[in-house]
Design a protein around this motif. Sequence first.
Motif, short mmCIF file in Angstrom:
data_model
loop_
_atom_site.label_atom_id
_atom_site.label_comp_id
_atom_site.label_asym_id
_atom_site.label_seq_id
_atom_site.Cartn_x
_atom_site.Cartn_y
_atom_site.Cartn_z
N PRO A 32 0.83 -1.21 0.00
CA PRO A 32 0.00 0.00 0.00
C PRO A 32 0.87 1.27 0.00
O PRO A 32 0.91 2.02 0.97
N ASP A 33 1.56 1.53 -1.10
CA ASP A 33 2.58 2.57 -1.14
C ASP A 33 2.20 3.81 -1.95
O ASP A 33 3.05 4.67 -2.18
N GLU A 34 0.95 3.91 -2.37
CA GLU A 34 0.56 5.01 -3.26
C GLU A 34 0.76 6.38 -2.62
O GLU A 34 1.23 7.31 -3.26
N GLU A 35 0.41 6.52 -1.35
CA GLU A 35 0.56 7.82 -0.68
C GLU A 35 2.03 8.23 -0.62
O GLU A 35 2.39 9.38 -0.88
N LEU A 36 2.91 7.28 -0.30
CA LEU A 36 4.34 7.56 -0.26
C LEU A 36 4.85 7.97 -1.65
O LEU A 36 5.59 8.94 -1.79
N MET A 37 4.42 7.24 -2.68
CA MET A 37 4.87 7.54 -4.04
C MET A 37 4.41 8.94 -4.47
O MET A 37 5.19 9.72 -5.03
N ILE A 53 10.82 7.82 -9.35
CA ILE A 53 10.58 7.48 -7.94
C ILE A 53 10.05 6.06 -7.80
O ILE A 53 10.55 5.27 -6.99
N ARG A 54 9.05 5.71 -8.58
CA ARG A 54 8.44 4.38 -8.46
C ARG A 54 9.42 3.28 -8.81
O ARG A 54 9.43 2.22 -8.19
N LYS A 106 15.74 10.64 1.33
CA LYS A 106 14.35 11.11 1.16
C LYS A 106 13.38 10.21 1.90
O LYS A 106 12.43 10.68 2.52
N LEU A 107 13.62 8.90 1.83
CA LEU A 107 12.73 7.97 2.53
C LEU A 107 12.75 8.19 4.03
O LEU A 107 11.72 8.07 4.70
N ALA A 116 3.05 3.75 8.45
CA ALA A 116 1.62 3.61 8.14
C ALA A 116 1.39 2.46 7.16
O ALA A 116 0.39 1.73 7.28
N MET A 117 2.30 2.27 6.20
CA MET A 117 2.19 1.15 5.28
C MET A 117 2.29 -0.17 6.04
O MET A 117 1.50 -1.10 5.80
#
Length: 199
Positions: A32-37, A53-54, A106-107, A116-117
């Motif tokens: 579930p990484d869409e928000e981070l991306m 990034i992805r 950055k991470l 959260a993920m």
Amino acid sequence: MAIIPQLSLFGWEEIEELGDLERLRLVMEAMPDEELMQTLETERGRGRNDYPIRAMWNSILAGIVFQHESIEKLRRELARNGQLRHLCGFQGQVPSSWAYTRFFKKLLHHADLIQAMFDSLVQELRKLLPDFGKHLAIDSKAIPSYARHKTRNRTPDGRRDTEATYGVKTYRGVKKMEPLGESRALVRLQTASHRRCRL
């Protein structure tokens, strides 16, 4: 009458039979990484996009799935395996070591989104496995640092861990676990500068 066996929830045989790239695809689809991306892509804005990034994130997931111990081993695998590069999303060359260093920095600024993920994945497991986390066992392992001695330079410069130190593993008795009826050793990690252990 032919009986069709029901697949178990965690049938590792099915996953082990999959190829490495298929296992990576499963992880990438479940993450579930869409928000981070979106957050990282917004921060990048219209800046250079030599390594998307992805694609960088997917390659880090690949390093975990394939159990690469270092970024250099991951980079060698990416250079050798064109299918892996394509699956991660790279169109051209393999990212440099410096590109990974910048990406990890950055991470680290978004550790809350990564946590959260993790929490989201744990909640999904709890829906599938109601007893998940009911019984917990803790183990400890020394993590090799490859350092010859403690550094005197404590100024963070991104090249080393300034908080790492030596440690010692001590056992503090045995506790009886009633539900399992087993004895487990309680382990405590203590910092001890007088004893040298690889941490």
